[in-house]
Write a protein that holds these residues in place. Structure first.
Motif, PDB file in Angstrom:
ATOM      1  N   ARG A 130     -33.136  21.642  61.230  1.00  0.00           N
ATOM      2  CA  ARG A 130     -32.539  20.631  60.356  1.00  0.00           C
ATOM      3  C   ARG A 130     -31.152  21.049  59.885  1.00  0.00           C
ATOM      4  N   ARG A 131     -30.982  22.341  59.578  1.00  0.00           N
ATOM      5  CA  ARG A 131     -29.666  22.832  59.152  1.00  0.00           C
ATOM      6  C   ARG A 131     -28.631  22.695  60.265  1.00  0.00           C
ATOM      7  N   ARG A 132     -29.059  22.954  61.506  1.00  0.00           N
ATOM      8  CA  ARG A 132     -28.121  22.821  62.634  1.00  0.00           C
ATOM      9  C   ARG A 132     -27.725  21.368  62.873  1.00  0.00           C
ATOM     10  N   ARG A 133     -28.635  20.445  62.580  1.00  0.00           N
ATOM     11  CA  ARG A 133     -28.354  19.020  62.817  1.00  0.00           C
ATOM     12  C   ARG A 133     -27.560  18.373  61.692  1.00  0.00           C
ATOM     13  N   GLN A 134     -27.444  19.028  60.548  1.00  0.00           N
ATOM     14  CA  GLN A 134     -26.652  18.490  59.440  1.00  0.00           C
ATOM     15  C   GLN A 134     -25.172  18.516  59.807  1.00  0.00           C
ATOM     16  N   PRO A 135     -24.409  17.516  59.384  1.00  0.00           N
ATOM     17  CA  PRO A 135     -22.964  17.556  59.652  1.00  0.00           C
ATOM     18  C   PRO A 135     -22.318  18.695  58.870  1.00  0.00           C
ATOM     19  N   LYS A 136     -21.399  19.343  59.514  1.00  0.00           N
ATOM     20  CA  LYS A 136     -20.739  20.482  58.898  1.00  0.00           C
ATOM     21  C   LYS A 136     -19.656  19.994  57.944  1.00  0.00           C
TER      22      LYS A 136
ATOM     23  N   ILE B 136     -40.883  18.906  67.430  1.00  0.00           N
ATOM     24  CA  ILE B 136     -40.756  19.515  66.112  1.00  0.00           C
ATOM     25  C   ILE B 136     -42.123  19.905  65.550  1.00  0.00           C
ATOM     26  N   THR B 137     -43.179  19.223  65.944  1.00  0.00           N
ATOM     27  CA  THR B 137     -44.507  19.516  65.391  1.00  0.00           C
ATOM     28  C   THR B 137     -45.028  20.881  65.848  1.00  0.00           C
ATOM     29  N   LYS B 138     -44.534  21.400  66.956  1.00  0.00           N
ATOM     30  CA  LYS B 138     -44.997  22.691  67.465  1.00  0.00           C
ATOM     31  C   LYS B 138     -44.193  23.871  66.908  1.00  0.00           C
TER      32      LYS B 138
ATOM     33  N   GLN C 159     -38.284  24.825  61.859  1.00  0.00           N
ATOM     34  CA  GLN C 159     -37.966  23.429  61.537  1.00  0.00           C
ATOM     35  C   GLN C 159     -36.804  23.349  60.565  1.00  0.00           C
ATOM     36  N   ALA C 160     -36.799  24.233  59.548  1.00  0.00           N
ATOM     37  CA  ALA C 160     -35.699  24.229  58.580  1.00  0.00           C
ATOM     38  C   ALA C 160     -34.383  24.625  59.249  1.00  0.00           C
ATOM     39  N   ALA C 161     -34.440  25.600  60.159  1.00  0.00           N
ATOM     40  CA  ALA C 161     -33.228  26.022  60.871  1.00  0.00           C
ATOM     41  C   ALA C 161     -32.713  24.892  61.762  1.00  0.00           C
TER      42      ALA C 161
END
Length: 111
Positions: A81-87, A69-71, A77-79
């Motif tokens: 995090r959005r994909r990893r959020q539960p739908k 994530i650091t690269k 990074q925001a995209a």
């Protein structure tokens, strides 16, 4: 006498003779091996999405390498995090009109 007992032990105690460890045992329990005897074909997925086939000592079907994530850029990074959020599921409640009339079907009921 002791040799006769050892020969016919399975006939005297049949419940002990039922214990057999074969290949079907794996389907019931986990195999606790540190090293496997053969190498298994495995698909290795890199963070950029490219894949290669490797031979792995453990029986795995696919191995996915983690994303650093650091690269990534702040937008990526925001995209991620959005994909990893539960739908969240949107539940639509329909109102059912109740226009059922019991008296209409009384002629079919026998008394």
């Amino acid at each position: 006498m002791a040799s006769l007992m050892s020969r016919y032990k399975n006939l005297i105690f049949p419940c002990q003779a039922c214990v057999r460890h074969n290949s079907n045992r794996v389907s019931c329990a986990k195999v606790d091996r540190k090293y496997y005897e053969r190498l298994y074909p495995t698909l290795l997925v890199f963070p950029n999405g490219s894949t290669i086939n490797i031979r792995n000592p453990q029986p795995r079907q696919i191995i996915q390498l983690p994303i650093d994530i650091t690269k990534l850029t702040p937008e990526e990074q925001a995209a991620l995090r959005r994909r990893r959020q539960p739908k969240t599921e949107i539940k639509l409640e329909k109102e059912i009109e109740d226009n059922y009339d019991r008296r209409k079907y009384l002629k079919y009921i026998k008394k």
